[in-house]
Design a protein around this motif. Structure first.
Motif, short mmCIF file in Angstrom:
data_model
loop_
_atom_site.label_atom_id
_atom_site.label_comp_id
_atom_site.label_asym_id
_atom_site.label_seq_id
_atom_site.Cartn_x
_atom_site.Cartn_y
_atom_site.Cartn_z
N MET A 33 -6.46 19.09 -9.44
CA MET A 33 -5.97 18.38 -8.26
C MET A 33 -6.97 17.33 -7.80
N ALA A 34 -8.24 17.70 -7.80
CA ALA A 34 -9.29 16.79 -7.36
C ALA A 34 -9.35 15.57 -8.26
N PHE A 35 -9.29 15.80 -9.58
CA PHE A 35 -9.34 14.69 -10.52
C PHE A 35 -8.15 13.76 -10.31
N GLY A 36 -6.95 14.34 -10.17
CA GLY A 36 -5.76 13.53 -9.99
C GLY A 36 -5.78 12.71 -8.72
N ASN A 37 -6.18 13.33 -7.61
CA ASN A 37 -6.21 12.60 -6.34
C ASN A 37 -7.31 11.54 -6.34
N ALA A 38 -8.50 11.90 -6.79
CA ALA A 38 -9.61 10.95 -6.78
C ALA A 38 -9.35 9.79 -7.75
N GLY A 39 -8.81 10.11 -8.92
CA GLY A 39 -8.50 9.05 -9.88
C GLY A 39 -7.47 8.09 -9.35
N THR A 40 -6.46 8.63 -8.68
CA THR A 40 -5.44 7.78 -8.05
C THR A 40 -6.07 6.90 -6.98
N ARG A 41 -6.97 7.47 -6.17
CA ARG A 41 -7.58 6.70 -5.09
C ARG A 41 -8.46 5.57 -5.62
N VAL A 42 -9.24 5.83 -6.66
CA VAL A 42 -10.09 4.78 -7.23
C VAL A 42 -9.24 3.62 -7.74
N ALA A 43 -8.18 3.94 -8.49
CA ALA A 43 -7.32 2.89 -9.04
C ALA A 43 -6.56 2.15 -7.93
N ARG A 44 -6.05 2.90 -6.94
CA ARG A 44 -5.31 2.26 -5.85
C ARG A 44 -6.23 1.38 -5.00
N SER A 45 -7.42 1.86 -4.70
CA SER A 45 -8.36 1.07 -3.90
C SER A 45 -8.71 -0.23 -4.61
N SER A 46 -8.95 -0.14 -5.92
CA SER A 46 -9.27 -1.34 -6.69
C SER A 46 -8.10 -2.32 -6.67
N LEU A 47 -6.89 -1.79 -6.82
CA LEU A 47 -5.70 -2.64 -6.83
C LEU A 47 -5.51 -3.34 -5.49
N MET A 48 -5.67 -2.60 -4.39
CA MET A 48 -5.50 -3.19 -3.06
C MET A 48 -6.59 -4.20 -2.75
N MET A 49 -7.83 -3.90 -3.11
CA MET A 49 -8.92 -4.84 -2.85
C MET A 49 -8.71 -6.15 -3.60
N GLU A 50 -8.19 -6.05 -4.82
CA GLU A 50 -7.99 -7.25 -5.63
C GLU A 50 -6.82 -8.10 -5.15
N LEU A 51 -5.81 -7.48 -4.51
CA LEU A 51 -4.58 -8.20 -4.19
C LEU A 51 -4.44 -8.60 -2.72
N ILE A 52 -4.97 -7.81 -1.81
CA ILE A 52 -4.69 -8.00 -0.38
C ILE A 52 -5.85 -8.74 0.28
N PRO A 53 -5.59 -9.85 1.01
CA PRO A 53 -6.66 -10.61 1.67
C PRO A 53 -7.45 -9.76 2.66
N ASN A 54 -8.75 -10.03 2.79
CA ASN A 54 -9.61 -9.21 3.63
C ASN A 54 -9.21 -9.25 5.10
N ASP A 55 -8.65 -10.37 5.57
CA ASP A 55 -8.29 -10.46 6.98
C ASP A 55 -7.01 -9.68 7.29
N LYS A 56 -6.36 -9.13 6.25
CA LYS A 56 -5.14 -8.34 6.45
C LYS A 56 -5.29 -6.91 5.96
N ILE A 57 -6.41 -6.60 5.33
CA ILE A 57 -6.55 -5.31 4.65
C ILE A 57 -6.46 -4.13 5.63
N GLY A 58 -7.01 -4.30 6.85
CA GLY A 58 -6.97 -3.20 7.82
C GLY A 58 -5.55 -2.86 8.23
N ARG A 59 -4.74 -3.90 8.49
CA ARG A 59 -3.37 -3.66 8.94
C ARG A 59 -2.47 -3.17 7.81
N VAL A 60 -2.68 -3.69 6.61
CA VAL A 60 -1.89 -3.21 5.47
C VAL A 60 -2.24 -1.75 5.17
N ASP A 61 -3.53 -1.45 5.18
CA ASP A 61 -3.95 -0.07 4.93
C ASP A 61 -3.41 0.85 6.02
N SER A 62 -3.40 0.38 7.26
CA SER A 62 -2.89 1.21 8.36
C SER A 62 -1.40 1.46 8.22
#
Length: 407
Positions: A316-345
Motif C-alpha cells: 500500500m505504501a509503495f502504491g500510494n507514494a509512487g502515485t504521489r511522486v508521479a502526480r506531483s511531478s505531473l502537476m508541477m510540470e503542467l500547472i502555473p505556480n500562481d495557480k498551483i495552490g488553488r488547483v491543489d486545493s
C-alpha cells in the motif's frame, strides 16, 4: 540533478521536514492508540476524525488562496510556531501532573492534523517555486524518501516509547523538533511579493481551481482518481488501529511497527519511481501504482495475519507514494505556480468530501463491530479509480500538449 544536490535550500527543507514529521508523527501515532483503549474510543475516534475532515473541507478554499497570495515560507513558519505553542502547553500540563482528559487528546490530535493540512500543500507550492522544472521528478523522489524515512523513525520511536513513557515526554520531544524545523525554514533564502486578491465569496474561492481545470476535463478526472490511494491511506489511518486491536488481537507495538513498514515501502517508491517515470512517463507510472495499491487493499479481505498485514502495508505504501511522486511531478510540470495552490486545493476539497462520506459510513460500521466492511468499500472505490486512470491516460496526454503550448 547534480545542481539539485548542491542547492543548500534542499537540505534546509529536508532537515525541517524530517524533524517536524518525526515529532508530529509520534504524537499522531500515540494519541489514536490512547483513545481507542478507552471505553467507546473506537467510535469516538471516528467522530473526531470526521469532525476534522469537515473542518478541513471548509478551510480548503481559503488555504488555497492564501498559499497563492502570501509568502509560502511565512505560512510554513506560522504553522510551525502555532504547533509549537500548542504542544508545549500540553507538555507542560503533563509535567505539572495534570491527567490528560479525552478532550485534551482530541485537541492535540486536531492540532497535529491541521498542521499537516497546512504544511504539505504549502510545501508543494514552495518546492515548485524554488526549484527548476527539470528537477521536479528527482526532487519529489527525494522528498518522498525523506518523508517516509521520517515515518519509519516516528513509528519506531513511538512503538518503543508508547509502552514505556508517559505522553508528556513524547510531547516534549515533539516540541524540540518544532524548534529545529523553525530554525531550518528561517534559514532558507526567499522573497515573495504580496499579490492583491479581491474579496470574493466562499463559493467563488471554492471554484477558482475548477474554473482553471474545466478546460482539461480528462486531466481533472485522471488526477482526481489518482488521489484515491491517498484517501485510502487517510481512511486506514482510522481503520488500522481498530483492525490491529479487534481483528489481529495485537498491541500498540504492532501499530508502531506497521508505521515503520509503511515508511520503508514508501521510501523505496521514492527511490525507484523517478527512474520508472523516465522510462514510462508520469501517466503510466500513476496507473501502475494505483493498481498496486488497489490489489493490496483488496487483499485485506482475504488474509488476517500479522505478517501478511505488514506485507500489505508495504505494498500500500509503495502504491500510494509512487502515485504521489508521479502526480506531483505531473502537476508541477503542467500547472502555473500562481495557480498551483488553488488547483491543489480543488482536489483536496473533493477528496475531503469523499473522506467525509466514507468516514460517516465507516464509523457506523465500526460501532457495529464490522471493521471489515470499510475495507471492502475501499477496495471497490479503488477499483473504480484504477479503471478511470487506465481509461483516461491517452486523452490526458493530448490535453497535456495543449497545456504545455499555453504555458
Amino acid at each position: 540533478m547534480s545542481s539539485l544536490y548542491r542547492d543548500r535550500r534542499l537540505y534546509h527543507l529536508l532537515i525541517a521536514n524530517t524533524f517536524s514529521s518525526v515529532g508530529t508523527g509520534m504524537t499522531l501515532l500515540s494519541i489514536p492508540w490512547l483513545l481507542i483503549q478507552k471505553s467507546g474510543g473506537e467510535t469516538l475516534f471516528g467522530y473526531i476524525t470526521l469532525t476534522m475532515t469537515i473542518m478541513m473541507f471548509i478551510l480548503t478554499p481559503y488555504t488555497g488562496v492564501m498559499i497563492d497570495r502570501f509568502s509560502r515560507k511565512a505560512i510554513l513558519l506560522a504553522g510551525e510556531a502555532i504547533g509549537f505553542t500548542i504542544t508545549v502547553a500540553f507538555a507542560f500540563m503533563g509535567f505539572a501532573g495534570i491527567e490528560y482528559q479525552i478532550w485534551h487528546l482530541a485537541i492535540l490530535y486536531a492540532s497535529g492534523v491541521l498542521y499537516y493540512f497546512l504544511f504539505y500543500p504549502t510545501l508543494f507550492a514552495l518546492n515548485q517555486e524554488l526549484f527548476d522544472r527539470s528537477q521536479y521528478k528527482q526532487l519529489n523522489g527525494i522528498l518522498e524518501i525523506q518523508g517516509q524515512l521520517a515515518t519509519v523513525l516516528s513509528g519506531g520511536i513511538a512503538s518503543i516509547l508508547m509502552a514505556k513513557v508517559a505522553l508528556h515526554w513524547i510531547l516534549l520531544f515533539d516540541v524540540c523538533t518544532y524548534l529545529v524545523a523553525i530554525y531550518c525554514l528561517w534559514k532558507i533564502p526567499y522573497h515573495r511579493q504580496l499579490r492583491s486578491v479581491h474579496h470574493v465569496s466562499f463559493w467563488h474561492k471554492m471554484t477558482e481551481g475548477y474554473r482553471y481545470m474545466r478546460a482539461y476535463p480528462s486531466l481533472f478526472w485522471f488526477l482526481l482518481a489518482s488521489f484515491m490511494p491517498f484517501i485510502g491511506v487517510m481512511m486506514t489511518n482510522y481503520l488500522h488501529p481498530i483492525y490491529i486491536s479487534t481483528v489481529l488481537k495485537e498491541d500498540g507495538s504492532v501499530y508502531g511497527t506497521q508505521s515503520m513498514m509503511y515508511g520503508f515501502g514508501a521510501a523505496f517508491a521514492g527511490l525507484v519511481i523517478p527512474f520508472v517515470i523516465k522510462r514510462i512517463g508520469n501517466e503510466a507510472a500513476i496507473v501502475m501504482n494505483v493498481g498496486i495499491y488497489t490489489i493490496a487493499i483488496t487483499m485485506f479481505l482475504a488474509f488476517q495475519h500479522t505478517l501478511i498485514f505488514y506485507m500489505l502495508v508495504v505494498c500500500m505504501a509503495f502504491g500510494n507514494a509512487g502515485t504521489r511522486v508521479a502526480r506531483s511531478s505531473l502537476m508541477m510540470e503542467l500547472i502555473p505556480n500562481d495557480k498551483i495552490g488553488r488547483v491543489d486545493s480543488l482536489f483536496r476539497a473533493v477528496g475531503l468530501m469523499i473522506r467525509v462520506l466514507l468516514l460517516s459510513v465507516f464509523t457506523g460500521a465500526v460501532s457495529l463491530e464490522s471493521v471489515m466492511i470499510p475495507y471492502a468499500i475501499l477496495s471497490a472505490v479503488l477499483f473504480v479509480s484504477l479503471l478511470t486512470v487506465l481509461g483516461l491516460m491517452k486523452n490526458v496526454k493530448k490535453e497535456e500538449t495543449n497545456m504545455s503550448q499555453a504555458m
